[in-house]
Design a protein around this motif. Structure first.
Motif, PDB file in Angstrom:
ATOM      1  N   SER A  56       0.845  -1.191   0.000  1.00 31.45           N
ATOM      2  CA  SER A  56       0.000   0.000   0.000  1.00 31.45           C
ATOM      3  C   SER A  56       0.876   1.235   0.000  1.00 31.45           C
ATOM      4  CB  SER A  56      -0.906   0.017   1.235  1.00 31.45           C
ATOM      5  OG  SER A  56      -1.494   1.288   1.414  1.00 31.45           O
ATOM      6  N   PRO A  57       0.515   2.287  -0.787  1.00 26.94           N
ATOM      7  CA  PRO A  57       1.349   3.487  -0.804  1.00 26.94           C
ATOM      8  C   PRO A  57       1.446   4.175   0.544  1.00 26.94           C
ATOM      9  CG  PRO A  57      -0.751   3.865  -1.916  1.00 26.94           C
ATOM     10  CD  PRO A  57      -0.666   2.399  -1.655  1.00 26.94           C
ATOM     11  N   ASP A  58       0.511   3.907   1.424  1.00 22.20           N
ATOM     12  CA  ASP A  58       0.541   4.523   2.759  1.00 22.20           C
ATOM     13  C   ASP A  58       0.783   3.488   3.843  1.00 22.20           C
ATOM     14  OD1 ASP A  58      -0.092   7.123   1.760  1.00 22.20           O
ATOM     15  OD2 ASP A  58      -2.159   6.454   1.527  1.00 22.20           O
ATOM     16  N   ALA A  59       1.387   2.348   3.464  1.00 23.07           N
ATOM     17  CA  ALA A  59       1.588   1.285   4.441  1.00 23.07           C
ATOM     18  C   ALA A  59       2.592   1.706   5.510  1.00 23.07           C
ATOM     19  CB  ALA A  59       2.076   0.023   3.735  1.00 23.07           C
ATOM     20  N   GLY A  60       2.332   1.259   6.732  1.00 20.38           N
ATOM     21  CA  GLY A  60       3.293   1.478   7.801  1.00 20.38           C
ATOM     22  C   GLY A  60       3.114   2.821   8.489  1.00 20.38           C
ATOM     23  N   PRO A  61       3.564   2.912   9.726  1.00 25.72           N
ATOM     24  CA  PRO A  61       3.486   4.166  10.474  1.00 25.72           C
ATOM     25  C   PRO A  61       4.574   5.144  10.039  1.00 25.72           C
ATOM     26  CG  PRO A  61       4.567   2.489  11.785  1.00 25.72           C
ATOM     27  CD  PRO A  61       4.119   1.805  10.522  1.00 25.72           C
ATOM     28  N   TYR A  62       4.400   6.397  10.428  1.00 21.79           N
ATOM     29  CA  TYR A  62       5.423   7.415  10.196  1.00 21.79           C
ATOM     30  C   TYR A  62       6.238   7.549  11.474  1.00 21.79           C
ATOM     31  CZ  TYR A  62       7.734  11.815   9.139  1.00 21.79           C
ATOM     32  OH  TYR A  62       8.684  12.794   8.922  1.00 21.79           O
ATOM     33  N   ARG A  63       7.571   7.635  11.320  1.00 19.26           N
ATOM     34  CA  ARG A  63       8.453   7.730  12.479  1.00 19.26           C
ATOM     35  C   ARG A  63       9.351   8.955  12.369  1.00 19.26           C
ATOM     36  NH1 ARG A  63       8.113   2.119  11.620  1.00 19.26           N
ATOM     37  NH2 ARG A  63       7.605   0.915  13.501  1.00 19.26           N
ATOM     38  N   ALA A  64       9.494   9.631  13.482  1.00 14.10           N
ATOM     39  CA  ALA A  64      10.500  10.684  13.645  1.00 14.10           C
ATOM     40  C   ALA A  64      11.314  10.329  14.866  1.00 14.10           C
ATOM     41  CB  ALA A  64       9.841  12.052  13.808  1.00 14.10           C
ATOM     42  N   GLU A 116      20.415  11.776  21.683  1.00 17.48           N
ATOM     43  CA  GLU A 116      20.860  12.680  22.758  1.00 17.48           C
ATOM     44  C   GLU A 116      19.834  13.765  23.029  1.00 17.48           C
ATOM     45  OE1 GLU A 116      23.383  11.847  24.464  1.00 17.48           O
ATOM     46  OE2 GLU A 116      24.138  10.316  23.099  1.00 17.48           O
ATOM     47  N   PRO A 117      18.730  13.484  23.681  1.00 17.31           N
ATOM     48  CA  PRO A 117      18.539  12.428  24.675  1.00 17.31           C
ATOM     49  C   PRO A 117      17.653  11.260  24.217  1.00 17.31           C
ATOM     50  CG  PRO A 117      16.980  14.177  25.101  1.00 17.31           C
ATOM     51  CD  PRO A 117      17.700  14.535  23.845  1.00 17.31           C
ATOM     52  N   GLY A 118      17.738  10.818  23.023  1.00 17.00           N
ATOM     53  CA  GLY A 118      17.021   9.635  22.579  1.00 17.00           C
ATOM     54  C   GLY A 118      15.516   9.774  22.618  1.00 17.00           C
ATOM     55  N   TRP A 119      14.909  10.300  21.529  1.00 16.07           N
ATOM     56  CA  TRP A 119      13.466  10.488  21.498  1.00 16.07           C
ATOM     57  C   TRP A 119      12.897   9.907  20.203  1.00 16.07           C
ATOM     58  CZ3 TRP A 119      11.138  13.205  17.541  1.00 16.07           C
ATOM     59  CH2 TRP A 119      11.971  14.029  16.766  1.00 16.07           C
ATOM     60  N   ALA A 120      11.596   9.645  20.193  1.00 15.63           N
ATOM     61  CA  ALA A 120      10.932   9.131  18.997  1.00 15.63           C
ATOM     62  C   ALA A 120       9.446   9.455  19.069  1.00 15.63           C
ATOM     63  CB  ALA A 120      11.134   7.627  18.860  1.00 15.63           C
ATOM     64  N   VAL A 121       8.859   9.691  17.899  1.00 15.59           N
ATOM     65  CA  VAL A 121       7.411   9.828  17.749  1.00 15.59           C
ATOM     66  C   VAL A 121       6.985   8.873  16.644  1.00 15.59           C
ATOM     67  CG1 VAL A 121       5.469  11.322  17.182  1.00 15.59           C
ATOM     68  CG2 VAL A 121       7.410  12.240  18.481  1.00 15.59           C
ATOM     69  N   VAL A 122       6.018   8.011  16.930  1.00 17.64           N
ATOM     70  CA  VAL A 122       5.484   7.077  15.942  1.00 17.64           C
ATOM     71  C   VAL A 122       4.016   7.432  15.715  1.00 17.64           C
ATOM     72  CG1 VAL A 122       5.059   4.678  15.346  1.00 17.64           C
ATOM     73  CG2 VAL A 122       7.096   5.286  16.666  1.00 17.64           C
ATOM     74  N   LEU A 123       3.692   7.800  14.469  1.00 15.75           N
ATOM     75  CA  LEU A 123       2.316   8.135  14.116  1.00 15.75           C
ATOM     76  C   LEU A 123       1.662   6.902  13.506  1.00 15.75           C
ATOM     77  CD1 LEU A 123       2.912  11.642  12.487  1.00 15.75           C
ATOM     78  CD2 LEU A 123       2.211  11.150  14.837  1.00 15.75           C
ATOM     79  N   ASN A 124       0.823   6.239  14.282  1.00 21.15           N
ATOM     80  CA  ASN A 124       0.065   5.108  13.782  1.00 21.15           C
ATOM     81  C   ASN A 124      -1.247   5.606  13.179  1.00 21.15           C
ATOM     82  OD1 ASN A 124       1.896   2.999  14.713  1.00 21.15           O
ATOM     83  ND2 ASN A 124       1.297   3.661  16.776  1.00 21.15           N
ATOM     84  N   GLU A 125      -2.087   4.696  12.765  1.00 22.14           N
ATOM     85  CA  GLU A 125      -3.325   5.090  12.108  1.00 22.14           C
ATOM     86  C   GLU A 125      -4.218   5.922  13.020  1.00 22.14           C
ATOM     87  OE1 GLU A 125      -7.113   3.064   9.727  1.00 22.14           O
ATOM     88  OE2 GLU A 125      -5.447   1.836  10.432  1.00 22.14           O
ATOM     89  N   THR A 126      -4.266   5.575  14.307  1.00 29.66           N
ATOM     90  CA  THR A 126      -5.182   6.279  15.214  1.00 29.66           C
ATOM     91  C   THR A 126      -4.482   6.891  16.426  1.00 29.66           C
ATOM     92  OG1 THR A 126      -5.656   4.218  16.415  1.00 29.66           O
ATOM     93  CG2 THR A 126      -7.096   4.788  14.555  1.00 29.66           C
ATOM     94  N   THR A 127      -3.218   6.559  16.656  1.00 27.90           N
ATOM     95  CA  THR A 127      -2.533   7.057  17.849  1.00 27.90           C
ATOM     96  C   THR A 127      -1.170   7.642  17.505  1.00 27.90           C
ATOM     97  OG1 THR A 127      -1.469   4.920  18.315  1.00 27.90           O
ATOM     98  CG2 THR A 127      -3.634   5.311  19.296  1.00 27.90           C
ATOM     99  N   ALA A 128      -0.671   8.447  18.425  1.00 23.17           N
ATOM    100  CA  ALA A 128       0.702   8.945  18.377  1.00 23.17           C
ATOM    101  C   ALA A 128       1.413   8.455  19.631  1.00 23.17           C
ATOM    102  CB  ALA A 128       0.724  10.470  18.313  1.00 23.17           C
ATOM    103  N   GLU A 129       2.532   7.760  19.422  1.00 20.55           N
ATOM    104  CA  GLU A 129       3.304   7.213  20.540  1.00 20.55           C
ATOM    105  C   GLU A 129       4.578   8.033  20.683  1.00 20.55           C
ATOM    106  OE1 GLU A 129       1.867   4.814  22.198  1.00 20.55           O
ATOM    107  OE2 GLU A 129       0.274   4.448  20.723  1.00 20.55           O
TER     108      GLU A 129
END
Length: 413
Positions: A204-212, A216-229
């Motif tokens: 799918s052209p939109d398959a998978g979550p988006y990650r940023a 230092e200090p080790g951070w991440a944001v995961v944009l799933n279909e309905t949530t942001a982690e």
């Protein structure tokens, strides 16, 4: 090739896309939409031209009514500066889509853009469509007028099922030299007497979550279909919130999460991970309370997949018939191209720090020895690649070997 999800999405675009662009920092996009068939438009015919950005954001949309005019119908709209987009268009007659154009890529520049005359294709939508990638060719299997149809290279070939030892096998009703053998996620296709490379189901052209992410200090944001982690401080801070709507502002995408006093902004500018050097398509900034955390976003494969790359250099040796040398990253893990003599197909993998090519299969044509030698050098270079980079002017660099040097350079076709 039409994807049913694209067609459906365009028909309801104004209702389903959540974000709209702010009024400042615009660039003008103009052109005209039409078709090649000699068919007059009735007065009530309507054209819709829309530009979609990242995360399902609607950057611009315009509606045109024929009202006695004939194609090409001129249009003009404004989109935010500094953001890339995909332009799609439809022409409807009596409420039915008759012609369509999708995925005209617009760069992330600032200057006015005149697209000229855009030619739309007649619509013959299929039901229950599945797309497959066969080397560097994408085909579709679906139902059209109650018949199983193979859509490939601009043609619709009706199929009928025949006896097979395993899986489901079909052959062309009017063309026995065309056959389709479905074996789950893989498919073998013979197209008018030509055996295509092994076909795999297109993602799918939109398959998978988006990650940023950032270091230092080790951070991440995961944009799933309905949530942001959200995680920060190497996991000491964690949040899970409903995925926010996207806003387009100041050449960036903004996701505001006031419930945790956080907001993520994403800009379409090349970013390198400061620990591994891996290039990413986006720069990202997470504001968490009073802290500003910077890093990269997106998938590195997005820098590779898209328009084919024409090889412009392989070390210091002069190239022969450079226009015949190409690489085309056609899906995650799949690559095709030309060595100047033979068609090539194989796989590639991206790890946290590098890029590697698998064994490349090829056709077995014989060419003059200088071309064959050049092709051997290309295959040898691909085997040595360990990482890649993209320069500010858009040149792809494939890097590796004992000296960790640029082995191949390429530009988009």
């Amino acid at each position: 090739m039409l994807r049913s999800v694209i067609l459906t999405g365009l028909l309801v675009l104004s209702a389903s896309l959540s974000a709209t662009a702010q009024e400042s920092g615009k660039r003008k996009v103009s052109g005209a939409v039409g078709y090649l068939q000699r068919i007059a438009l009735p007065p009530d015919a309507q054209a819709i031209v829309a530009v979609e950005g990242r995360f399902g954001s609607l950057l611009a949309e315009t509606h045109l009514t024929a009202d006695g005019l004939q194609v090409p119908l001129p249009f003009a709209m404004e989109i935010p500066r500094g953001l890339a987009g995909r332009l799609s268009a439809v022409i409807r007659v009596q409420g039915q889509v008759r012609w369509i154009l999708r995925d005209v890529l617009l760069d992330a520049g600032a200057d006015a853009l005149d697209l000229g005359n855009l030619v739309l294709e007649p619509v013959t939508p299929m039901a229950f469509v599945t797309d497959f990638v066969c080397g560097d060719l994408t085909v579709s299997i679906g139902i059209l007028n109650e018949e199983m149809v193979l859509r490939a290279e601009g043609r619709d070939i009706p199929l009928r099922q025949v006896v097979a030892a395993s899986g489901a096998r079909y052959e062309g009703i009017n063309d026995p030299e065309t056959s389709v053998w479905n074996k789950g996620e893989e498919m073998t296709i013979r197209l008018e007497g030509r055996d295509l490379p092994l076909c795999v189901k297109a993602p799918s052209p939109d398959a998978g979550p988006y990650r940023a992410r950032g270091n230092e200090p080790g951070w991440a944001v995961v944009l799933n279909e309905t949530t942001a982690e959200i995680t920060a401080d190497y996991g000491a801070i964690t949040h899970s919130v409903p995925r926010p709507k996207v806003k387009v502002i100041d050449a960036a995408y903004l996701l505001d999460m006031p419930s945790i006093d956080a907001r993520l902004s994403i800009r379409e500018s090349l970013c390198h991970d400061d620990a591994t050097g891996m290039p990413y398509p986006d720069s990202a900034e997470l504001v968490l309370g009073t802290r500003i955390l910077r890093g990269c976003g997106g998938d590195p494969s997005d820098l590779l997949i898209g328009s084919p790359w024409q090889i412009t250099a392989m070390g210091s040796a002069d190239l022969i018939e450079v226009e015949r040398l190409s690489l085309n990253f056609i899906a995650p893990g799949r690559v095709a191209g030309s060595g100047g003599c033979n068609r090539l197909v194989g796989g590639f993998s991206l790890t946290g720090e590098g890029l590697h090519f698998g064994a490349m299969g090829s056709t077995m044509m014989a060419c003059p020895e200088p071309l064959m030698e050049q092709e051997r050098r290309m295959l040898d270079a691909l085997e040595q690649v360990t990482r890649f980079d993209v320069t500010e002017n858009g040149t792809l660099q494939l890097i590796g070997g004992q000296a960790d040097e640029v082995l191949i350079e390429a530009r988009r076709l």
